[in-house]
Design an enzyme around this catalytic site. Structure first.
Site, PDB file in Angstrom:
ATOM      1  N   THR A  36       9.731   2.443   0.298  1.00 28.62           N
ATOM      2  CA  THR A  36      10.185   2.848   1.443  1.00 28.62           C
ATOM      3  C   THR A  36      11.762   2.768   1.533  1.00 28.62           C
ATOM      4  OG1 THR A  36       8.179   2.176   2.467  1.00 28.62           O
ATOM      5  CG2 THR A  36      10.157   2.138   3.710  1.00 28.62           C
ATOM      6  N   TYR A 123       4.581  -4.189  -9.405  1.00 22.83           N
ATOM      7  CA  TYR A 123       4.219  -3.338  -8.200  1.00 22.83           C
ATOM      8  C   TYR A 123       3.397  -2.256  -8.939  1.00 22.83           C
ATOM      9  CZ  TYR A 123       5.209   0.498  -4.604  1.00 22.83           C
ATOM     10  OH  TYR A 123       4.926   1.512  -4.049  1.00 22.83           O
ATOM     11  N   LYS A 151       2.399  -6.339  -5.781  1.00 19.16           N
ATOM     12  CA  LYS A 151       2.473  -5.177  -4.345  1.00 19.16           C
ATOM     13  C   LYS A 151       1.235  -4.375  -4.933  1.00 19.16           C
ATOM     14  CE  LYS A 151       4.796  -2.275  -1.385  1.00 19.16           C
ATOM     15  NZ  LYS A 151       3.856  -1.207  -1.610  1.00 19.16           N
ATOM     16  N   ILE A 193       2.495  -5.622   2.274  1.00 16.14           N
ATOM     17  CA  ILE A 193       3.874  -5.254   2.166  1.00 16.14           C
ATOM     18  C   ILE A 193       3.845  -3.698   2.260  1.00 16.14           C
ATOM     19  CG2 ILE A 193       5.759  -5.025   0.570  1.00 16.14           C
ATOM     20  CD1 ILE A 193       4.653  -7.479  -0.813  1.00 16.14           C
TER      21      ILE A 193
END
Length: 257
Positions: A36, A123, A151, A193
């Site tokens: 993001t 991630y 994540k 998240i």
């Protein structure tokens, strides 16, 4: 977090400060320079600035710096820089290649942990890196010293539930707003998240505290309204944050640095 820019393309420290202040009461950590935050497109200077400014204005909140670089060597270099800036952890994707073996993925994370003694978030995503970490590989990676969280952005609620069960000692955070109801509750994820937290962290927190189909519908409608399900979700986020006066511009990073 998004990466707020000036019209000249530099990171806006006042905007970073206001964004952190707008989130402080509802979040337990700050994660700049991940997807993001357009992490894969940031120049070295932009990446350094957004991480440094977030640390500067965190005021006690842990900062988990995103590191989205195509090779293990580049990740290690930025991880060392992040450590020097005082982050609590780094969040790292796999190398950018659809041809990686699962053993190469494991070795990527092992090399990072050996090179940089900063705690590591894995991630798990495919959209950027082009590869998916299999469950057995994730379990192996989580056994490395210093891996402190995941994540989880596989996009599969079934996979997420299996992962939570397979690594009970490692907190798993959902990365997809539309899957929250399927993965929260007893025995579910440790938290969330994702992009929505830039705008409506309280809505995500309510779902985590009391999951329901009604709240999921509200989350889905909110994401649709703000364009968070679009491929360029970060652009839509910035437009809304700019409209609210949180960030100075809605400029995005147009080219990799």
């Amino acid at each position: 977090m998004v990466t707020p820019l000036t019209e000249a393309g530099e990171v806006s420290e006042p905007s970073v400060r206001r964004l952190v202040e707008s989130l402080r009461s509802e979040v337990t950590g700050l994660m700049p320079a991940l997807s993001t935050g357009e992490g894969w497109k940031l120049s070295d200077r932009q990446w350094h600035e957004v991480v440094a400014y977030t640390v500067r204005h965190a005021d006690g909140l842990p900062v988990l710096a995103g590191v989205q670089s195509p090779t293990t060597e580049e990740v290690i270099a930025r991880a060392k820089e992040a450590q020097a800036l005082g982050v609590a952890a780094i969040a790292v994707t796999t190398p950018f290649s659809p041809d990686l073996t699962q053993e190469e993925i494991y070795e990527h994370y092992r090399a990072i942990r050996e090179a940089v003694p900063v705690p590591l978030f894995v991630y798990n995503e495919k959209a950027l890196s082009g590869n998916q970490i299999e469950l057995d590989t994730l379990v192996r990676v989580c056994a490395l010293p210093g891996v402190v969280g995941i994540k989880e952005s596989s996009g599969s609620a079934e996979f997420t539930r299996k992962l939570v069960a397979a690594v009970p000692e490692i907190p798993v955070f959902e990365g997809w707003e539309n899957l929250l109801h399927e993965v929260t509750g007893p025995g579910g994820v440790a938290g969330f998240i994702g992009p929505l937290a830039n705008l409506e962290p309280g809505l995500a927190n309510a779902m985590l505290a009391q999951p329901s189909e009604r709240r999921q519908r509200e989350i889905d409608a909110t994401c649709e309204r703000y364009g968070l399900f679009n491929d360029d979700w970060y652009r839509h986020l910035k437009k809304e944050l700019h409209r609210r006066g949180v960030i100075d511009t809605d400029a995005v990073v147009e080219e990799a640095g």
